[in-house]
Design a protein around this motif. Structure first.
Motif, mmCIF file in Angstrom:
data_model
loop_
_atom_site.group_PDB
_atom_site.id
_atom_site.type_symbol
_atom_site.label_atom_id
_atom_site.label_comp_id
_atom_site.label_asym_id
_atom_site.label_seq_id
_atom_site.Cartn_x
_atom_site.Cartn_y
_atom_site.Cartn_z
ATOM 1 N N UNK A 1 -0.873 8.539 -4.286
ATOM 2 C CA UNK A 1 -2.038 7.844 -4.830
ATOM 3 C C UNK A 1 -2.285 6.520 -4.111
ATOM 4 N N UNK A 2 -1.223 5.826 -3.746
ATOM 5 C CA UNK A 2 -1.389 4.591 -2.980
ATOM 6 C C UNK A 2 -2.067 4.857 -1.639
ATOM 7 N N UNK A 3 -1.675 5.943 -0.984
ATOM 8 C CA UNK A 3 -2.321 6.313 0.283
ATOM 9 C C UNK A 3 -3.805 6.592 0.047
ATOM 10 N N UNK A 4 -4.091 7.345 -1.005
ATOM 11 C CA UNK A 4 -5.472 7.715 -1.302
ATOM 12 C C UNK A 4 -6.329 6.487 -1.610
ATOM 13 N N UNK A 5 -5.838 5.624 -2.492
ATOM 14 C CA UNK A 5 -6.613 4.458 -2.925
ATOM 15 C C UNK A 5 -6.837 3.486 -1.761
ATOM 16 N N UNK A 6 -5.766 3.215 -1.011
ATOM 17 C CA UNK A 6 -5.876 2.248 0.089
ATOM 18 C C UNK A 6 -6.915 2.686 1.108
ATOM 19 N N UNK A 7 -6.954 3.962 1.407
ATOM 20 C CA UNK A 7 -7.897 4.443 2.413
ATOM 21 C C UNK A 7 -9.309 4.570 1.856
ATOM 22 N N UNK A 8 -9.430 4.897 0.576
ATOM 23 C CA UNK A 8 -10.763 4.920 -0.046
ATOM 24 C C UNK A 8 -11.365 3.518 -0.052
ATOM 25 N N UNK B 1 -3.761 4.561 13.613
ATOM 26 C CA UNK B 1 -2.883 4.559 12.446
ATOM 27 C C UNK B 1 -3.673 4.647 11.139
ATOM 28 N N UNK B 2 -3.064 5.299 10.163
ATOM 29 C CA UNK B 2 -3.628 5.422 8.812
ATOM 30 C C UNK B 2 -2.655 4.744 7.859
ATOM 31 N N UNK B 3 -3.111 3.722 7.158
ATOM 32 C CA UNK B 3 -2.214 2.981 6.272
ATOM 33 C C UNK B 3 -1.776 3.826 5.076
ATOM 34 N N UNK B 4 -0.587 3.528 4.584
ATOM 35 C CA UNK B 4 -0.106 4.165 3.353
ATOM 36 C C UNK B 4 -0.442 3.305 2.134
ATOM 37 N N UNK B 5 -0.962 2.094 2.386
ATOM 38 C CA UNK B 5 -1.231 1.179 1.278
ATOM 39 C C UNK B 5 -0.003 0.444 0.809
ATOM 40 N N UNK B 6 1.139 0.711 1.445
ATOM 41 C CA UNK B 6 2.406 0.073 1.096
ATOM 42 C C UNK B 6 2.942 -0.591 2.354
ATOM 43 N N UNK B 7 2.986 -1.907 2.354
ATOM 44 C CA UNK B 7 3.384 -2.622 3.568
ATOM 45 C C UNK B 7 4.788 -2.243 4.029
#
Length: 366
Positions: A191-198, A154-160
């Protein structure tokens, strides 16, 4: 072994006739398997049509082919010209490629036409190409083989809230489209997806076709993040489609993905591609990039400004694995944002429509 022959200037017919013997003698001496003559026009320019036909037949058919040598003849074609040399050269050749310079939306693009391949079912085709540091690179989306696929990681979206709707997040190597009208929150979710995974150490390439790099970085900072702390993992670029042809943009993105060894690629605002290139070229370009990313195991996210009701008519919706739909709904005297998962290949998901709130650059899903 490579041998370069510098020939004299062809000023009369006797020199041209002697050239055939010189090159055949050299081919036999070094046992060459390939011969390139560039350009062949200079000989045809000083011979009559009948003399030139005999010259080519004796050189290619009686000479090169009898020796088992593959020959490549390069001919200069004036811009806009369609006839090669005297007009019979392509009948002697087994394969004919025509290189063209074509005006395209204020730019010039290079196109290769396969005019003839003897004993091949392909009658004719064209493909755009670019000349890069690695030589000629074709862009032929119709012949890209489908390779790769999503995995179970799984790849998080940064949003629970969104991760719960997706039963744990996106699937690694999947293709996701976030679609909704302007102002629905597509860029903030991306952007939330990008930041969370970075922040998790993944390499993310974020490309916007509608906003500048500086504006996106300002948005990241307004969300409460220090871009300088993650800039090595989050590469942000703003690309104006008007500065590219489909081939140049495809190879620019592919080179960037390869150079940065990307785990995730986000393409924000692909509506701009459709407006600039037209629907067919946009779909071919998007399909080619999705296919390439999937073959490399890259998780791919697209955002598109479009009403969800119109999505069923769009071919891109069939190419992606996941569709996250955003809505704007009028409630009394205010506008509420809604979010739903319309499609998720390979995973169960929440089918309910949820409320999405944007406050102070933060995204919350209820």
């Amino acid at each position: 072994m490579f041998k370069y022959l510098q020939t004299p200037v062809f000023t009369d017919k006797s020199i041209a006739r002697g050239f055939a013997k010189t090159i055949l003698d050299e081919v036999s001496r070094i046992k060459a398997k390939r011969v390139v003559i560039d350009p062949i026009n200079v000989i045809g320019n000083i011979l009559t049509s009948q003399e030139y036909r005999s010259f080519l037949y004796n050189l290619i058919v009686m000479g090169f082919k009898s020796l088992g040598v593959t020959s490549v003849l390069i001919a200069e074609l004036p811009i806009g010209g369609e006839v090669i040399g005297h007009g019979f050269e392509e009948f002697i050749a087994d394969i004919v490629f025509i290189l063209k310079m074509v005006k395209y939306k204020g730019l010039v693009k290079r196109v290769i036409e396969v005019r003839k391949i003897r004993e091949n079912p392909i009658v004719s085709m064209e493909a755009e190409y670019i000349i890069d540091t690695g030589g000629i690179k074709l862009f032929s989306p119709y012949f890209l083989e489908l390779k790769g696929g999503y995995g179970l990681e799984r790849v998080t979206t940064g949003l629970s809230g969104l991760d719960r709707m997706l039963n744990g997040g996106l699937l690694k190597g999947s293709a996701t489209m976030i679609v909704g009208p302007s102002g629905s929150g597509k860029t903030l979710i991306a952007l939330n997806i990008a930041i969370a995974n970075a922040l998790r150490g993944k390499k993310v390439i974020y490309t916007s076709y509608e906003e500048s790099r500086e504006q996106l970085i300002n948005t990241i900072r307004s969300m409460g993040y220090d871009y300088d702390a993650i800039k090595d993992k989050l590469i942000v670029t703003g690309i104006n489609p008007a500065g590219h042809t489909p081939a140049s943009l495809y190879h620019y993105i592919v080179n960037l993905l390869d150079k940065e060894k990307a785990d995730i690629r986000i393409a924000d605002g692909i509506t701009a591609l459709e407006k600039h290139f037209g629907t067919e070229a946009y779909i071919n370009l998007t399909r080619a990039l999705l296919t390439k990313a999937k073959s490399l195991g890259i998780t791919y996210i697209l955002t598109k400004a479009e009403n969800v009701e119109d999505l069923k008519h769009h071919e891109i919706s069939t190419l992606v694995d996941i569709i996250i739909a955003l809505y704007l709904q009028r409630v009394n005297n205010s506008i509420e944002r809604k979010i739903a998962i319309l499609k998720f290949r390979g995973s169960p998901h929440d089918n309910r429509v949820r409320t999405l709130k944007l406050e102070g650059g933060k995204v919350t899903i209820i």
